[in-house]
Design an enzyme around this catalytic site. Structure first.
Site, PDB file in Angstrom:
ATOM      1  N   HIS A 134      33.357  -9.976 -67.068  1.00 27.39           N
ATOM      2  CA  HIS A 134      33.330 -10.446 -68.457  1.00 27.39           C
ATOM      3  C   HIS A 134      32.061 -10.038 -69.199  1.00 27.39           C
ATOM      4  O   HIS A 134      32.021 -10.103 -70.424  1.00 27.39           O
ATOM      5  CB  HIS A 134      33.400 -11.980 -68.509  1.00 27.39           C
ATOM      6  CG  HIS A 134      34.758 -12.544 -68.228  1.00 27.39           C
ATOM      7  ND1 HIS A 134      35.395 -12.377 -67.024  1.00 27.39           N
ATOM      8  CD2 HIS A 134      35.603 -13.278 -68.999  1.00 27.39           C
ATOM      9  CE1 HIS A 134      36.575 -12.999 -67.077  1.00 27.39           C
ATOM     10  NE2 HIS A 134      36.714 -13.553 -68.245  1.00 27.39           N
TER      11      HIS A 134
ATOM     12  N   CYS B 241      29.623  -9.547 -63.432  1.00 25.73           N
ATOM     13  CA  CYS B 241      30.892 -10.217 -63.718  1.00 25.73           C
ATOM     14  C   CYS B 241      31.622  -9.328 -64.709  1.00 25.73           C
ATOM     15  O   CYS B 241      31.010  -8.809 -65.646  1.00 25.73           O
ATOM     16  CB  CYS B 241      30.656 -11.607 -64.324  1.00 25.73           C
ATOM     17  SG  CYS B 241      32.149 -12.368 -65.023  1.00 25.73           S
TER      18      CYS B 241
ATOM     19  N   GLU C 154      35.289 -14.860 -73.342  1.00 26.27           N
ATOM     20  CA  GLU C 154      36.715 -15.102 -73.595  1.00 26.27           C
ATOM     21  C   GLU C 154      36.941 -15.582 -75.025  1.00 26.27           C
ATOM     22  O   GLU C 154      37.996 -15.338 -75.612  1.00 26.27           O
ATOM     23  CB  GLU C 154      37.255 -16.128 -72.589  1.00 26.27           C
ATOM     24  CG  GLU C 154      37.186 -15.622 -71.156  1.00 26.27           C
ATOM     25  CD  GLU C 154      38.396 -15.981 -70.313  1.00 26.27           C
ATOM     26  OE1 GLU C 154      39.102 -16.925 -70.661  1.00 26.27           O
ATOM     27  OE2 GLU C 154      38.617 -15.286 -69.294  1.00 26.27           O
TER      28      GLU C 154
ATOM     29  N   CYS D 204      37.856  -7.120 -59.547  1.00 28.14           N
ATOM     30  CA  CYS D 204      37.449  -8.513 -59.398  1.00 28.14           C
ATOM     31  C   CYS D 204      36.257  -8.610 -58.447  1.00 28.14           C
ATOM     32  O   CYS D 204      36.313  -8.103 -57.319  1.00 28.14           O
ATOM     33  CB  CYS D 204      38.632  -9.296 -58.843  1.00 28.14           C
ATOM     34  SG  CYS D 204      38.253 -10.965 -58.332  1.00 28.14           S
TER      35      CYS D 204
ATOM     36  N   ASP E 236      42.695  -7.209 -60.867  1.00 27.49           N
ATOM     37  CA  ASP E 236      41.714  -8.257 -61.129  1.00 27.49           C
ATOM     38  C   ASP E 236      42.463  -9.590 -61.093  1.00 27.49           C
ATOM     39  O   ASP E 236      43.680  -9.629 -61.188  1.00 27.49           O
ATOM     40  CB  ASP E 236      41.089  -8.041 -62.517  1.00 27.49           C
ATOM     41  CG  ASP E 236      39.995  -9.063 -62.839  1.00 27.49           C
ATOM     42  OD1 ASP E 236      39.211  -9.393 -61.931  1.00 27.49           O
ATOM     43  OD2 ASP E 236      39.939  -9.535 -63.984  1.00 27.49           O
ATOM     44  N   SER E 237      41.705 -10.667 -61.002  1.00 24.67           N
ATOM     45  CA  SER E 237      42.341 -11.978 -61.051  1.00 24.67           C
ATOM     46  C   SER E 237      42.853 -12.299 -62.454  1.00 24.67           C
ATOM     47  O   SER E 237      43.689 -13.174 -62.611  1.00 24.67           O
ATOM     48  CB  SER E 237      41.348 -13.048 -60.603  1.00 24.67           C
ATOM     49  OG  SER E 237      40.201 -13.004 -61.412  1.00 24.67           O
TER      50      SER E 237
END
Lengths: 272, 272
Positions: free
Chosen positions: A189, A187, A153, A73, A10-11
């Site tokens: 996240h 996504c 995050e 990603c 992943d990034s």
């Protein structure tokens, strides 16, 4: 190629939600996770650059003799799966976009499918294109929900502020005349926000989490290839963490996505 | 060196709030703004890398014969001002951290100073250190408010969601026994949220906006050097926009920070 770990890249740390789902689905496998934290975000880079980064990341993971490669990603899944598969045809390569799109198509009763993701994922249109291929009559709506990334995050998974943001992004869809019946969390996240979204959306809406659907697709691919579980030695279920920068932040923020504490000392910093 | 434009650089579009303040303070000056959008964010990079990027950006701006250089990026201001000044001693170089810290010290009645910024700015401690040097007896509290960045980029300056986020970040300070009497908006993205913060904090709190204080410091420096206004030709007040990637996003998101529409065709893409 049936005994090595599964490589995940992943990034950054968002892909740890995919790793978490993979570990739940394939608990006896070893994993090597690589987060290209020095060069994130991928979403603002050109497709050629992202392809180059993805090839470098895959090359690094191949040195661990991985038996499969998961592109966690969304941006890299959208542009680099072809080149990765062409370069290493002997290893299953699985991205997150196709599994998420397929699950949404299968689980949407009325074909009212909504996709949320980062700005680059939504503007890139990979989910929309995949859904259109699989279920051409579906009505697809898509929206970039960038603030969700920051909430995730920050670790604000179900706070008053997170709820206000979720209502701002999803309110018009949920209260409109033709509400979506499937919502793709497009996504890495977003799975940590699933409980909040479920609470404001109600039980009618199918939440499609790319992480768990990707894990299921990989398990099927490995089983079809006779490599569902590592053979020839004791199963370990261990994970090796690699990052290109910032072990401390990787551990601190990544732990939220993985759902377990991470020790910064356990994160190896590598150059790609 | 008294007739050229003023060079402004940032890792992205947030520095456009600084450009906006500079244009208000120095309306007759020309400007060249460079956003290093291909390599943002700077905050997660090592100090050495940020110094190298800052030198490259300054080198690029120097080809426009700038008469002053404004480092609008908090991260670069914290680590690169020394090397920039050493490399080009003949040009005034102004960062955003010292002006913001000085203004907070001057405007805090009781010395209860709060600083908000990005994660890297707060952890780097440049504001806290500058305040401690200028007013050692001040009580400084600092907090990373990463979700504010996403809100600002989304254009949610005063929505219900933005208010919920602001209350989550600032509520305990504002309602505590020793509330801050000065709040440094220590991120280039934050000035657009000043109205919202003012509304929930009340009039007692001094909001210190690094953008406008930096503009005032630069104007003083230019005046002291006899270069407050360009001389020898008609004043233009024009701006040239340079970016290292993504003209479309630069114009779309940047327009929110600059407070005027930006045409993507007017953004020149440059290599550093």
């Amino acid at each position: 190629m049936t005994t090595g770990p599964i490589g995940v890249f992943d990034s950054g740390v968002g892909g740890l939600t995919v790793l978490r789902a993979l570990r739940e689905r394939l608990p006896d496998s070893d994993f090597v996770y690589l987060g290209d934290t020095a060069r994130l975000p991928y979403g603002t880079k050109s497709p050629d650059t992202v392809r180059r980064y993805a090839l470098q990341a895959a090359e690094a993971l191949r040195t661990y003799h991985v038996r499969a490669l998961v592109v966690a990603c969304n941006t890299a899944s959208g542009v680099a799966l072809d080149v990765l598969t062409a370069r290493w045809p002997e290893v299953p390569v699985v991205g997150v976009v196709e599994p998420g799109a397929a699950a949404a198509c299968a689980r949407s009763p009325r074909g009212e499918i909504a996709v949320i993701g980062t700005e680059s994922t939504i503007r890139g249109g990979a989910y929309q294109a995949a859904i259109a291929r699989l279920r051409p009559e579906a009505r697809v709506r898509a929206r970039a929900c960038s603030v969700f990334v920051a909430l995730a995050e920050e670790g604000w998974f179900d706070t008053a502020a997170a709820e206000a943001v979720a209502r701002a992004y999803l309110g018009d869809w949920l209260e409109g005349p033709e509400p979506p019946d499937a919502l793709v969390l497009g996504c890495t996240h977003f799975p940590v926000l699933a409980g909040l979204i479920r609470r404001i959306a109600g039980d009618e809406l199918e939440l499609v989490d790319s992480a768990s659907t990707t894990a299921a697709v990989l398990a099927d691919r490995l089983e079809a290839g006779g490599a569902a579980a590592p053979s020839g030695r004791a199963a370990a279920g261990g994970v090796r963490f690699l990052a290109t920068d910032g072990a401390e932040r990787f551990a601190r923020v990544g732990g939220r996505f993985l759902g377990t504490e991470l020790d910064p000392a356990a994160i190896e910093i590598v150059d790609l």
